[in-house]
Design a protein around this motif. Structure first.
Motif, PDB file in Angstrom:
ATOM      1  N   UNK A   1       0.815  -1.210   0.000  1.00 15.95           N
ATOM      2  CA  UNK A   1       0.000   0.000   0.000  1.00 15.95           C
ATOM      3  C   UNK A   1       0.854   1.269   0.000  1.00 15.95           C
ATOM      4  N   UNK A   2       2.045   1.200   0.583  1.00 17.91           N
ATOM      5  CA  UNK A   2       2.952   2.349   0.573  1.00 17.91           C
ATOM      6  C   UNK A   2       3.648   2.471  -0.772  1.00 17.91           C
ATOM      7  N   UNK A   3       4.092   1.344  -1.314  1.00 12.05           N
ATOM      8  CA  UNK A   3       4.884   1.367  -2.546  1.00 12.05           C
ATOM      9  C   UNK A   3       4.059   1.755  -3.766  1.00 12.05           C
ATOM     10  N   UNK A   4       2.774   1.393  -3.791  1.00  8.04           N
ATOM     11  CA  UNK A   4       1.956   1.700  -4.967  1.00  8.04           C
ATOM     12  C   UNK A   4       1.918   3.183  -5.290  1.00  8.04           C
TER      13      UNK A   4
ATOM     14  N   UNK B   1       4.729  -5.071  -5.668  1.00  9.66           N
ATOM     15  CA  UNK B   1       3.904  -4.095  -6.385  1.00  9.66           C
ATOM     16  C   UNK B   1       4.723  -3.364  -7.439  1.00  9.66           C
ATOM     17  N   UNK B   2       5.940  -2.942  -7.069  1.00 12.70           N
ATOM     18  CA  UNK B   2       6.759  -2.179  -8.006  1.00 12.70           C
ATOM     19  C   UNK B   2       7.094  -2.946  -9.264  1.00 12.70           C
ATOM     20  N   UNK B   3       7.498  -4.201  -9.123  1.00 17.40           N
ATOM     21  CA  UNK B   3       7.907  -4.968 -10.299  1.00 17.40           C
ATOM     22  C   UNK B   3       6.693  -5.331 -11.164  1.00 17.40           C
ATOM     23  N   UNK B   4       5.528  -5.561 -10.534  1.00 16.57           N
ATOM     24  CA  UNK B   4       4.327  -5.831 -11.324  1.00 16.57           C
ATOM     25  C   UNK B   4       3.889  -4.587 -12.101  1.00 16.57           C
TER      26      UNK B   4
ATOM     27  N   UNK C   1      -3.198   4.608 -16.178  1.00 20.02           N
ATOM     28  CA  UNK C   1      -1.733   4.626 -16.124  1.00 20.02           C
ATOM     29  C   UNK C   1      -1.168   5.649 -15.154  1.00 20.02           C
ATOM     30  N   UNK C   2      -1.916   6.723 -14.868  1.00 24.85           N
ATOM     31  CA  UNK C   2      -1.403   7.745 -13.956  1.00 24.85           C
ATOM     32  C   UNK C   2      -1.432   7.288 -12.496  1.00 24.85           C
ATOM     33  N   UNK C   3      -2.239   6.286 -12.196  1.00 22.92           N
ATOM     34  CA  UNK C   3      -2.331   5.757 -10.826  1.00 22.92           C
ATOM     35  C   UNK C   3      -2.135   4.251 -10.844  1.00 22.92           C
ATOM     36  N   UNK C   4      -1.317   3.774 -11.780  1.00 15.78           N
ATOM     37  CA  UNK C   4      -1.127   2.337 -11.968  1.00 15.78           C
ATOM     38  C   UNK C   4      -0.640   1.658 -10.690  1.00 15.78           C
ATOM     39  N   UNK C   5       0.360   2.248 -10.042  1.00 12.02           N
ATOM     40  CA  UNK C   5       0.911   1.631  -8.839  1.00 12.02           C
ATOM     41  C   UNK C   5      -0.101   1.523  -7.720  1.00 12.02           C
ATOM     42  N   UNK C   6      -0.857   2.593  -7.479  1.00  8.80           N
ATOM     43  CA  UNK C   6      -1.838   2.592  -6.394  1.00  8.80           C
ATOM     44  C   UNK C   6      -2.951   1.578  -6.655  1.00  8.80           C
ATOM     45  N   UNK C   7      -3.399   1.492  -7.906  1.00 10.53           N
ATOM     46  CA  UNK C   7      -4.451   0.547  -8.247  1.00 10.53           C
ATOM     47  C   UNK C   7      -3.957  -0.890  -8.129  1.00 10.53           C
ATOM     48  N   UNK C   8      -2.737  -1.115  -8.592  1.00  5.21           N
ATOM     49  CA  UNK C   8      -2.187  -2.462  -8.474  1.00  5.21           C
ATOM     50  C   UNK C   8      -1.974  -2.844  -7.014  1.00  5.21           C
ATOM     51  N   UNK C   9      -1.631  -1.860  -6.186  1.00  2.28           N
ATOM     52  CA  UNK C   9      -1.435  -2.151  -4.767  1.00  2.28           C
ATOM     53  C   UNK C   9      -2.713  -2.716  -4.146  1.00  2.28           C
TER      54      UNK C   9
END
Length: 388
Positions: free
Chosen positions: A66-69, A120-123, A328-336
């Protein structure tokens, strides 16, 4: 789901670099797993205490996700991924140096946080790389995670047989993780997201129901995977009455079939689409586990576990890709969110089956993951949701 202009001709190096990080993550986790008995003995903890500390590890991993996303969205994957890889290498020292329950708890909290961050980062980076290719490539990344775990098992078995101290093995491999993370970081890429001011607010908020639906499907499939990880061998030993050595083949059949399936999934997905992979894969998994439940013969049960692994192989990568492409602008947060819910399922599955096994035979407790696979079959059409 929203898509973006793909990065311009991403180099093959970016794809290979992503393979490396997935393999590195699987390698680090695998090293911890194979050394658990030694670490438990060195710290003098009981099985029950270890179980509680594993919950600490899982909770820290979820927090790391949740932090990394959001950090990945703000800083970029080229910064987040290698930083998480270095942190994971540093964290790998901890379990080998722990000498009591609380030092092991601190070590596992750091290890879990680093593992969740890298996951999360690598995904998220894998989604960026995949956008530049004319066909799906996500499942192969997840297969590399399994390959990394297999290498860890081989190296761990060798060092344990040679009586190499746990702290030496984990420390040396921690240094390897740090060096490889730093050396590979130069080949990572960032998404080329066009600026669309007028549509930015609308695009920044994909339907919450869709995010939760993808997360729910990931929860169900990864819960089923967790059941196989912890209970396949015990099913053979306790239900079918095999020896411990024969029981190992149950999980082996599942793991090998899943790895092969992940290497094959991308080409199949290019032909039939993500929805079909999730739907028919979950159906195949349900059939395979039903065979395990009802058939008392070892050879047929082996086939059932293999079908279960093959069916589960491709679904989760498709769900992660879908989540990463929602915005794509919130890809990390959504994937988290989606990866986090899947991880909760992975942790919850073995515990739920253990609870059910107190009230019914172990094979009947497997009805729960069968039901979740059937629900996934019915829910797979969310992958056909409108893109805009």
């Amino acid at each position: 789901m929203t898509t973006t202009t793909p990065v311009a001709a991403p180099p093959r190096a970016a794809r290979v670099a992503t393979w490396v990080y997935f393999g590195l993550n699987g390698f680090a986790v695998g090293l911890w797993v194979v050394h658990i008995p030694n670490i438990e003995h060195a710290t003098g903890i009981t099985h029950s205490t270890l179980g509680l500390l594993l919950l600490v590890l899982g909770g820290a991993a979820f927090l790391g996700m949740q932090v990394a996303g959001p950090l990945a969205d703000r800083l970029g994957q080229r910064r987040l991924v290698p930083a998480a890889g270095v942190l994971l290498g540093i964290a790998l020292f901890g379990p080998g140096l722990a000498d009591n329950w609380w030092t092991l708890g601190l070590a596992l909290a750091l290890f879990g946080f680093a593992n969740g961050s890298l996951d999360v980062g690598m995904n998220a980076h894998a989604v960026i790389v995949e956008r530049g290719y004319p066909r799906p490539i996500m499942a192969a990344f997840h297969a590399m995670w399994s390959i990394g775990g297999a290498f860890a098992a081989l190296i761990g078995a060798g060092t344990l047989r040679a009586d190499v101290p746990t702290e030496v093995t984990l420390g040396a491999c921690g240094v390897l993780c740090i060096v490889v993370s730093l050396a590979t970081s130069r080949y990572l890429i960032e998404a080329d997201v066009p600026d669309e001011p007028e549509q930015h607010e609308e695009r920044a908020k994909p339907p919450a129901k869709l995010v939760w639906a993808l997360g729910g499907l990931a929860f169900g499939l990864m819960l089923a995977e967790g059941v196989a990880n912890d209970w396949a061998a015990l099913h053979f030993r306790d239900v079918l009455g095999t020896s411990t050595s024969t029981a190992a083949y149950a999980y082996g059949a599942f793991a090998v079939a899943m790895t092969i399936g992940r290497f094959a999934t991308d080409r199949v997905a290019a032909m039939v689409g993500a929805m079909a992979i999730v739907r028919y894969g979950a159906a195949l998994a349900a059939v395979g586990l039903t065979i395990v439940i009802v058939v008392p013969w070892v050879p047929v049960a082996l086939v059932g576990w293999a079908l279960f692994g093959l069916g589960l192989a491709g679904g989760v990568p498709q769900l992660f890709t879908a989540a990463g492409n929602l915005d794509p602008r919130a890809s990390g947060a959504l994937m988290a969110r989606v990866v986090g819910l899947g991880y909760v399922g992975l942790l919850a599955g073995p515990a739920l089956i253990g609870g059910l096994a107190h009230w019914m035979p172990l094979n009947l407790a497997f009805i729960l993951p069968v039901i979740l696979c059937v629900i996934t079959v019915l829910g797979a059409p969310v992958l056909r949701a409108p893109k805009d």
